[in-house]
Design a protein around this motif. Structure first.
Motif: not given
Length: 329
Positions: A290, A210, A16, A19, A208, A204-205, A201, A11-14
């Motif tokens: 995404k 931390t 937005v 985040a 969102g 976080q991604n 991933e 899951y590399t696409k953040k």
């Protein structure tokens, strides 16, 4: 494998909108209970929780009980009503009607093979020794007392359904965090994960969160990852509300047949965690765009019987509810 160092990416696409959204909260943890009267009274009497709200769903024959450690300075609607979903540190108890009268019905606490998955909830207190002494004097049962095992600074109490409640102390001589009693905190919820890279991933991604702390235990071959949203100034990961603890037992990621119990398959117990924000419709739409068929929804935003919510599943099949922070029961 001691830490999340795999080169595989999932899951590399953040996202937005996740985040960059300061309204995001880890709002509640849901546990199914057999007898709501016993469970609500247990958490009120022994852990100083207050019943914030109750909601019945007669058509689906279940009820929800929302409890918090303190009712001071909780967010209110314009009409002065408590906004359950604008808080953090909420415990949601789900009661499916009739279970209390069934002598054969038993909750899966998530810690017994072959149905391990969910581990525990955790309360952080100013003085763990005095808290444990009080609980024992009140007749609370323990899975682990302070004197048991290698770790002498944590204990595990048991609620009426056998769920584990970890007890830790946030007042420490050194390091960050409060140095005096600032009240009990609903510190974290722990779930076991198969592949820490994939899970980290995702949280976080996609959602969102931390990564606030990593704790490696090489002798016992497991690693703990503590994630969440903001940790208020003056707090530490031991005194914050509310964090998600991911427990990785080394080697599970290499076993193609291995899987954890998500709590919603039979036998049931743990239900989900819930995150809230100002506009979850935007968040869910971006996740769908995404990640498309990489993520599983059950249901998608506004597609189920109950509106203004969605449930997304993490890599291990655990459910995460997504609702608006201003949603009223």
């Amino acid at each position: 494998m001691s830490t999340a160092t795999s080169e595989a990416k999932y899951y590399t696409k953040k996202i937005v909108s996740a985040a960059g959204d300061p309204s995001l909260r880890f709002n509640h943890t849901c546990l199914r209970v057999k007898n709501p009267s016993a469970s609500v009274e247990f958490y009120k009497k022994h852990f100083n929780m207050n019943l914030l709200a109750k909601k019945d769903f007669p058509e689906m024959k279940f009820s929800l009980y929302f409890l918090v450690l303190s009712k001071q300075d909780l967010p209110k609607s314009e009409k002065g009503e408590d906004l359950v979903f604008a808080n953090r540190g909420v415990l949601e108890l789900t009661h499916n009607w009739g279970t209390e009268a069934d002598p054969e019905y038993k909750i899966n606490n998530g810690n017994v093979e072959p149905h391990r998955g969910f581990g525990h909830i955790c309360f952080s207190v100013a003085n763990v020794e005095s808290t444990c002494q009080r609980l024992e004097s009140e007749g609370v049962k323990f899975q682990k007392r302070l004197v048991d095992g290698r770790q002498k600074d944590i204990a595990f109490a048991l609620d009426p359904d056998g769920y584990w409640i970890e007890l830790i102390q946030y007042v420490k001589e050194s390091g960050e965090g409060p140095k005096t009693d600032v009240g009990d905190r609903f510190n974290h919820t722990m779930i076991r994960v198969k592949d820490p890279v994939k899970s980290l991933e995702f949280y976080q991604n996609v959602l969102g969160m931390t990564l606030h702390r990593v704790s490696e235990h090489a002798n016992a071959k497991f690693t703990l990852y503590f994630l969440g949203y903001d940790v208020p100034q003056g707090d530490s990961t031991g005194s914050a509300e509310t964090l998600l603890e991911l427990t990785h037992n080394w080697g599970t990621e290499n076993d193609p047949e291995f899987q954890y119990h998500n709590g919603n398959a039979q036998p049931q117990g743990y239900g989900h965690i819930c995150i809230t924000c100002k506009d979850p419709a935007v968040l869910c739409e971006e996740i769908e765009k995404k990640y498309s068929d990489q993520v599983v929804w059950s249901p998608r935003w506004n597609h189920g019987k109950m509106k203004n919510l969605a449930f997304i599943k993490d890599p291990d099949g655990y459910s995460i509810e997504i609702v608006p922070a201003d949603l009223q029961l």
